[in-house]
Design a protein around this motif. Structure first.
Motif, PDB file in Angstrom:
ATOM      1  N   MET A  41       0.845  -1.176   0.000  1.00  0.00           N
ATOM      2  CA  MET A  41       0.000   0.000   0.000  1.00  0.00           C
ATOM      3  C   MET A  41       0.887   1.235   0.000  1.00  0.00           C
ATOM      4  N   SER A  42       0.638   2.139  -0.897  1.00  0.00           N
ATOM      5  CA  SER A  42       1.424   3.359  -1.015  1.00  0.00           C
ATOM      6  C   SER A  42       0.803   4.469  -0.183  1.00  0.00           C
ATOM      7  N   ASN A  43       1.650   5.263   0.433  1.00  0.00           N
ATOM      8  CA  ASN A  43       1.175   6.384   1.230  1.00  0.00           C
ATOM      9  C   ASN A  43       1.645   7.668   0.566  1.00  0.00           C
ATOM     10  N   ASN A  44       0.725   8.397  -0.034  1.00  0.00           N
ATOM     11  CA  ASN A  44       1.059   9.640  -0.716  1.00  0.00           C
ATOM     12  C   ASN A  44       0.800  10.861   0.141  1.00  0.00           C
ATOM     13  N   SER A  45       0.519  10.676   1.423  1.00  0.00           N
ATOM     14  CA  SER A  45       0.174  11.822   2.265  1.00  0.00           C
ATOM     15  C   SER A  45       1.338  12.788   2.406  1.00  0.00           C
ATOM     16  N   ALA A  46       2.574  12.303   2.357  1.00  0.00           N
ATOM     17  CA  ALA A  46       3.725  13.193   2.477  1.00  0.00           C
ATOM     18  C   ALA A  46       3.781  14.164   1.302  1.00  0.00           C
ATOM     19  N   ALA A  47       3.340  13.729   0.134  1.00  0.00           N
ATOM     20  CA  ALA A  47       3.357  14.593  -1.039  1.00  0.00           C
ATOM     21  C   ALA A  47       2.391  15.752  -0.892  1.00  0.00           C
ATOM     22  N   SER A  48       1.340  15.606  -0.085  1.00  0.00           N
ATOM     23  CA  SER A  48       0.353  16.664   0.063  1.00  0.00           C
ATOM     24  C   SER A  48       0.533  17.458   1.357  1.00  0.00           C
ATOM     25  N   LEU A  49       1.614  17.202   2.067  1.00  0.00           N
ATOM     26  CA  LEU A  49       1.882  17.896   3.319  1.00  0.00           C
ATOM     27  C   LEU A  49       2.490  19.257   3.030  1.00  0.00           C
ATOM     28  N   GLY A  50       1.751  20.296   3.355  1.00  0.00           N
ATOM     29  CA  GLY A  50       2.253  21.653   3.179  1.00  0.00           C
ATOM     30  C   GLY A  50       2.892  22.141   4.467  1.00  0.00           C
ATOM     31  N   VAL A  51       4.066  22.723   4.344  1.00  0.00           N
ATOM     32  CA  VAL A  51       4.772  23.273   5.497  1.00  0.00           C
ATOM     33  C   VAL A  51       4.986  24.758   5.248  1.00  0.00           C
ATOM     34  N   ALA A  52       4.618  25.579   6.239  1.00  0.00           N
ATOM     35  CA  ALA A  52       4.852  27.014   6.161  1.00  0.00           C
ATOM     36  C   ALA A  52       5.809  27.389   7.283  1.00  0.00           C
ATOM     37  N   LYS A  53       6.902  28.068   6.947  1.00  0.00           N
ATOM     38  CA  LYS A  53       7.901  28.458   7.934  1.00  0.00           C
ATOM     39  C   LYS A  53       7.984  29.975   7.960  1.00  0.00           C
ATOM     40  N   PHE A  54       7.885  30.531   9.152  1.00  0.00           N
ATOM     41  CA  PHE A  54       7.953  31.979   9.317  1.00  0.00           C
ATOM     42  C   PHE A  54       8.966  32.309  10.395  1.00  0.00           C
ATOM     43  N   GLY A  55       9.645  33.411  10.238  1.00  0.00           N
ATOM     44  CA  GLY A  55      10.595  33.873  11.240  1.00  0.00           C
ATOM     45  C   GLY A  55      11.045  35.280  10.910  1.00  0.00           C
ATOM     46  N   GLY A  56      11.840  35.837  11.790  1.00  0.00           N
ATOM     47  CA  GLY A  56      12.376  37.180  11.557  1.00  0.00           C
ATOM     48  C   GLY A  56      11.294  38.210  11.382  1.00  0.00           C
ATOM     49  N   THR A  57      11.358  38.937  10.270  1.00  0.00           N
ATOM     50  CA  THR A  57      10.395  40.015  10.044  1.00  0.00           C
ATOM     51  C   THR A  57       8.981  39.498   9.783  1.00  0.00           C
ATOM     52  N   SER A  58       8.842  38.213   9.446  1.00  0.00           N
ATOM     53  CA  SER A  58       7.503  37.636   9.237  1.00  0.00           C
ATOM     54  C   SER A  58       6.714  37.519  10.531  1.00  0.00           C
ATOM     55  N   VAL A  59       7.415  37.554  11.661  1.00  0.00           N
ATOM     56  CA  VAL A  59       6.748  37.498  12.972  1.00  0.00           C
ATOM     57  C   VAL A  59       7.262  38.619  13.877  1.00  0.00           C
ATOM     58  N   ALA A  60       7.669  39.724  13.269  1.00  0.00           N
ATOM     59  CA  ALA A  60       8.300  40.812  14.016  1.00  0.00           C
ATOM     60  C   ALA A  60       7.332  41.576  14.913  1.00  0.00           C
ATOM     61  N   ASP A  61       6.071  41.637  14.521  1.00  0.00           N
ATOM     62  CA  ASP A  61       5.091  42.358  15.326  1.00  0.00           C
ATOM     63  C   ASP A  61       3.700  41.775  15.058  1.00  0.00           C
ATOM     64  N   PHE A  62       2.713  42.337  15.719  1.00  0.00           N
ATOM     65  CA  PHE A  62       1.352  41.802  15.631  1.00  0.00           C
ATOM     66  C   PHE A  62       0.836  41.767  14.197  1.00  0.00           C
ATOM     67  N   ASP A  63       1.032  42.854  13.461  1.00  0.00           N
ATOM     68  CA  ASP A  63       0.542  42.901  12.076  1.00  0.00           C
ATOM     69  C   ASP A  63       1.235  41.861  11.200  1.00  0.00           C
ATOM     70  N   ALA A  64       2.538  41.706  11.386  1.00  0.00           N
ATOM     71  CA  ALA A  64       3.280  40.706  10.603  1.00  0.00           C
ATOM     72  C   ALA A  64       2.803  39.300  10.937  1.00  0.00           C
ATOM     73  N   MET A  65       2.557  39.044  12.225  1.00  0.00           N
ATOM     74  CA  MET A  65       2.055  37.729  12.626  1.00  0.00           C
ATOM     75  C   MET A  65       0.682  37.463  12.012  1.00  0.00           C
ATOM     76  N   ASN A  66      -0.157  38.484  11.965  1.00  0.00           N
ATOM     77  CA  ASN A  66      -1.475  38.323  11.339  1.00  0.00           C
ATOM     78  C   ASN A  66      -1.354  38.023   9.852  1.00  0.00           C
ATOM     79  N   ARG A  67      -0.420  38.668   9.167  1.00  0.00           N
ATOM     80  CA  ARG A  67      -0.212  38.378   7.742  1.00  0.00           C
ATOM     81  C   ARG A  67       0.248  36.931   7.560  1.00  0.00           C
ATOM     82  N   SER A  68       1.121  36.469   8.427  1.00  0.00           N
ATOM     83  CA  SER A  68       1.573  35.081   8.361  1.00  0.00           C
ATOM     84  C   SER A  68       0.409  34.127   8.583  1.00  0.00           C
ATOM     85  N   ALA A  69      -0.433  34.436   9.564  1.00  0.00           N
ATOM     86  CA  ALA A  69      -1.608  33.601   9.834  1.00  0.00           C
ATOM     87  C   ALA A  69      -2.546  33.592   8.631  1.00  0.00           C
ATOM     88  N   ASP A  70      -2.720  34.738   7.984  1.00  0.00           N
ATOM     89  CA  ASP A  70      -3.584  34.810   6.799  1.00  0.00           C
ATOM     90  C   ASP A  70      -3.064  33.913   5.684  1.00  0.00           C
TER      91      ASP A  70
END
Length: 75
Positions: A1-30
């Motif tokens: 049985m083949s497992n293709n779930s890894a192919a559909s796993l999306g990973v989002a990585k944020f750091g630095g200016t992407s989480v620098a303040d509340f507005d940036a964190m909200n943009r990342s969440a969006d």
């Protein structure tokens, strides 16, 4: 049985200016909320925090440690 779930796993990585303040964190969440393929979110330190953590790790006197902890709270 083949497992293709890894192919559909999306990973989002944020750091630095992407989480620098509340507005940036909200943009990342969006970004995450707009993409149903994202199943894992990775966050690193906000801009400036890593440098303060390195300074904090150098075993400073209590007053200096308190200063660095206040800096992290401020950021």
């Amino acid at each position: 049985m083949s497992n293709n779930s890894a192919a559909s796993l999306g990973v989002a990585k944020f750091g630095g200016t992407s989480v620098a303040d509340f507005d940036a964190m909200n943009r990342s969440a969006d970004i995450v909320l707009a993409n149903p393929a994202v199943r894992l979110v990775v966050l690193s330190a906000s801009a400036g925090v890593t440098n303060v953590l390195v300074a904090l790790s150098k075993g400073n006197e209590a007053e200096r440690r308190a200063y660095y902890l206040d800096e992290i709270r401020r950021i």
